[in-house]
Design a protein around this motif. Structure first.
Motif, PDB file in Angstrom:
ATOM      1  N   MET A  79      27.404 -16.467   1.362  1.00 54.98           N
ATOM      2  CA  MET A  79      26.190 -15.930   1.970  1.00 54.98           C
ATOM      3  C   MET A  79      26.260 -16.066   3.485  1.00 54.98           C
ATOM      4  N   THR A  80      25.439 -15.272   4.147  1.00 60.20           N
ATOM      5  CA  THR A  80      25.361 -15.293   5.606  1.00 60.20           C
ATOM      6  C   THR A  80      23.918 -15.519   6.019  1.00 60.20           C
ATOM      7  N   ILE A  81      23.738 -16.392   7.005  1.00 58.39           N
ATOM      8  CA  ILE A  81      22.425 -16.574   7.617  1.00 58.39           C
ATOM      9  C   ILE A  81      22.478 -15.946   8.996  1.00 58.39           C
ATOM     10  N   ASP A  82      21.564 -15.014   9.231  1.00 57.19           N
ATOM     11  CA  ASP A  82      21.455 -14.299  10.508  1.00 57.19           C
ATOM     12  C   ASP A  82      20.037 -14.506  11.028  1.00 57.19           C
ATOM     13  N   VAL A  83      19.775 -14.061  12.224  1.00 60.58           N
ATOM     14  CA  VAL A  83      18.431 -14.113  12.792  1.00 60.58           C
ATOM     15  C   VAL A  83      18.039 -12.697  13.193  1.00 60.58           C
ATOM     16  N   LYS A  84      16.791 -12.336  12.931  1.00 55.48           N
ATOM     17  CA  LYS A  84      16.314 -11.017  13.344  1.00 55.48           C
ATOM     18  C   LYS A  84      16.260 -10.990  14.863  1.00 55.48           C
ATOM     19  N   PRO A  85      16.814  -9.968  15.498  1.00 54.13           N
ATOM     20  CA  PRO A  85      16.831  -9.896  16.959  1.00 54.13           C
ATOM     21  C   PRO A  85      15.424 -10.029  17.556  1.00 54.13           C
ATOM     22  N   GLY A  86      15.322 -10.890  18.571  1.00 51.91           N
ATOM     23  CA  GLY A  86      14.060 -11.067  19.277  1.00 51.91           C
ATOM     24  C   GLY A  86      13.029 -11.899  18.544  1.00 51.91           C
ATOM     25  N   THR A  87      13.422 -12.554  17.440  1.00 52.39           N
ATOM     26  CA  THR A  87      12.473 -13.357  16.665  1.00 52.39           C
ATOM     27  C   THR A  87      13.086 -14.723  16.351  1.00 52.39           C
TER      28      THR A  87
END
Length: 114
Positions: A79-87
């Protein structure tokens, strides 16, 4: 089941100072609060003081992440954990699906009180 979590560079940047300054650990939780039953839930990213008895530390490209052994069946092997841009909202994805596209970092106090 072996599990590996990859953090994107953006997610690592968003979490690095939080983890370092708090001295706490990340935990990928299958949160069932308010979902009706134990198999209905949503993956959540928690910041916790310490591991619980059922937790195992999962290898990542960032910091180890705690996951409850009894909840491993709800997660994909890679799995990959990413962050929503600008949040400050995170996303948990695997090759074939998005497991949670809107995953805030929840600060959990001892005894799992949010």
């Amino acid at each position: 089941m072996s599990l590996y979590i990859t953090f994107t560079d953006a997610a690592k940047r968003a979490l690095a100072s939080i983890v370092a300054e708090s001295g706490r650990q990340l935990k990928l939780m299958f949160d069932t609060d308010g979902c009706g039953c134990l198999v209905d839930g949503v993956p959540a990213l928690w910041l916790v003081d310490k591991a619980d008895d059922d937790d195992l530390a999962v290898e990542t490209n960032f910091v180890p992440v705690l996951v409850e052994r009894s909840r491993l069946i709800f997660f994909d092997e890679a799995m990959t954990i990413d962050v929503k841009p600008g949040t400050t909202v995170f996303q948990l994805k695997s090759l074939g699906q998005t497991l949670n596209g809107h995953m805030p970092l929840v600060e959990v106090k001892s005894g799992h009180e949010r």
